[in-house]
Design a protein around this motif. Structure first.
Motif, short mmCIF file in Angstrom:
data_model
loop_
_atom_site.label_atom_id
_atom_site.label_comp_id
_atom_site.label_asym_id
_atom_site.label_seq_id
_atom_site.Cartn_x
_atom_site.Cartn_y
_atom_site.Cartn_z
N LEU A 1 44.00 39.84 41.92
CA LEU A 1 45.30 40.48 42.11
C LEU A 1 46.41 39.62 41.53
O LEU A 1 47.36 40.14 40.94
CB LEU A 1 45.54 40.74 43.61
N GLY A 2 46.25 38.29 41.67
CA GLY A 2 47.24 37.39 41.08
C GLY A 2 47.32 37.55 39.57
O GLY A 2 48.41 37.55 38.99
N LEU A 3 46.16 37.69 38.91
CA LEU A 3 46.17 37.90 37.46
C LEU A 3 46.82 39.23 37.12
O LEU A 3 47.56 39.33 36.13
CB LEU A 3 44.75 37.85 36.91
N LEU A 4 46.55 40.26 37.91
CA LEU A 4 47.16 41.56 37.68
C LEU A 4 48.68 41.44 37.66
O LEU A 4 49.36 41.99 36.78
CB LEU A 4 46.72 42.54 38.77
N LEU A 5 49.23 40.69 38.61
CA LEU A 5 50.68 40.54 38.72
C LEU A 5 51.22 39.58 37.66
O LEU A 5 52.35 39.75 37.17
CB LEU A 5 51.05 40.07 40.13
N ARG B 1 35.64 33.48 25.47
CA ARG B 1 34.89 34.20 26.51
C ARG B 1 35.59 33.98 27.86
O ARG B 1 35.77 32.84 28.29
CB ARG B 1 33.45 33.69 26.59
N VAL B 2 35.95 35.08 28.51
CA VAL B 2 36.79 35.03 29.71
C VAL B 2 36.06 35.66 30.91
O VAL B 2 35.40 36.69 30.77
CB VAL B 2 38.12 35.78 29.48
N ILE B 3 36.20 35.03 32.06
CA ILE B 3 35.76 35.62 33.33
C ILE B 3 36.94 35.59 34.29
O ILE B 3 37.64 34.57 34.41
CB ILE B 3 34.57 34.86 33.94
N TYR B 4 37.18 36.69 34.97
CA TYR B 4 38.18 36.73 36.02
C TYR B 4 37.68 37.62 37.15
O TYR B 4 36.57 38.14 37.10
CB TYR B 4 39.55 37.18 35.49
N GLN B 5 38.49 37.80 38.18
CA GLN B 5 38.06 38.52 39.37
C GLN B 5 38.74 39.89 39.48
O GLN B 5 39.83 40.11 38.96
CB GLN B 5 38.37 37.69 40.63
N ASP B 6 38.08 40.76 40.20
CA ASP B 6 38.53 42.14 40.38
C ASP B 6 39.78 42.17 41.28
O ASP B 6 39.74 41.68 42.41
CB ASP B 6 37.39 42.95 41.02
N PRO B 7 40.88 42.75 40.81
CA PRO B 7 42.11 42.78 41.63
C PRO B 7 41.99 43.66 42.87
O PRO B 7 42.82 43.58 43.77
CB PRO B 7 43.16 43.34 40.66
#
Length: 323
Positions: A159-163, A146-152
């Protein structure tokens, strides 16, 4: 790290420095109050933090207000927003000596002064997750995780995850996002909401920073929270500040920009913002930071590529995660 919001109205007094920043920085338990007190001791001025909901929001607010903005300093943009911020034409050169900066590759940017650094990572509770991921690929592909991350669009970690995803998966990023969407609990607007949900047990992992476990060790005496390793490498974050070209108080703004690399600011970063300072300090960091996960490799996309492609990559993420 902060779960609260502090907002100060814009102040126009001649001895007041208006600093646009993000809510976690300005909160009572963030680094803002101590940094404010330290600077006010030597400037005979008042520091007014205008707290916005995210780092992306800082830039958006400045762009919306344009030359009429009452902001003197923008504090809390990062590597991935620098080029877009420069292109607004709203920022001035800082004239700060940055030779002492310790970020990888040194620092010679004339517009931005770095104030902290770290790497993004997925954080997990070692008491409840017995087999944590050891790669970004495992985070993406393990449908039981189960994953939670933030909107880029609204968050610099997002945004860091997007990149990070783009640097690992390249042209196959859309497929990876689609696989990740299959076991994503939620995507939050900012870091605070995401981390709060994780602490409540709503997810197995949450996107945060390699230094996040140090917070739990030092502030709570709890060592069960860990940063998951990533064999592909981690994506760095360097947070930066810039002064506005039309700052209402340019002299104060210049003085504050110089102050950022001084002990009165840098000594507060580690246990205030739970990131690493960008200069060497006389006092050693708490031992908990020695255990912070070290990346096997730092994955950095060129700033110009990020500025040129950010919207396209966000659209790709949005389409892939809403199929």
């Amino acid at each position: 790290m902060s779960l609260g919001l502090v907002f100060s109205p814009i102040t126009l007094a001649t001895n007041t420095l208006n600093v646009y920043t993000y809510d976690a920085f300005a909160s009572d338990w963030g680094p803002g109050p101590k940094i404010k007190a330290n600077f006010e001791k030597e400037c005979a001025c008042v520091v007014n933090f205008v707290a916005l909901d995210s780092s992306v929001g800082i830039l958006s607010r400045a762009q919306l207000e344009g030359k009429s903005s009452q902001a003197d300093v923008l504090l809390g943009l990062d590597l991935n927003l620098m080029e877009a911020a420069k292109q607004t034409g709203l920022l001035a050169n800082h004239s700060v000596e940055t030779s002492a900066v310790t970020v990888s590759g040194g620092w010679n940017d004339k517009t931005f002064v770095p104030f902290d650094q770290g790497h993004f990572a997925f954080i997990y509770n070692s008491e409840t997750l017995q087999n944590p991921p050891s790669s970004l690929e495992e985070v993406v592909d393990n449908q039981d995780l189960r994953v939670i991350y933030q909107d880029p669009r609204t968050s610099t970690p997002g945004l860091g995850l997007l990149l990070w995803m783009k640097s690992v998966y390249g042209d196959h990023s859309a497929d990876a996002w689609e696989r990740l969407a299959g076991h994503t609990v939620t995507v939050t607007k900012g870091w605070s909401d995401a981390y709060g949900l994780f602490l409540k047990g709503e997810a197995d992992v949450v996107l945060s920073y390699t230094t996040s476990p140090a917070y739990h060790i030092i502030a709570e005496g709890d060592d069960k929270y860990k940063a998951a390793s990533a064999t592909e490498g981690l994506y760095p974050q360097i947070e930066v500040a810039a002064m506005m070209k039309d700052a209402p108080n340019p002299a104060l703004a210049k003085r504050f920009m110089q102050f950022i690399l001084q002990p009165g600011f840098q000594s507060v970063v580690a246990t205030g913002n739970w990131m690493l300072p960008v200069v060497e300090l006389e006092e050693e960091l708490p031992a908990a930071f020695d255990d912070a996960l070290k990346p096997v490799k730092s994955l950095v996309l060129p700033a110009a590529d990020v500025a040129q492609n950010r919207k396209v990559w966000i659209d790709e993420w949005l389409e892939a995660t809403t199929r």
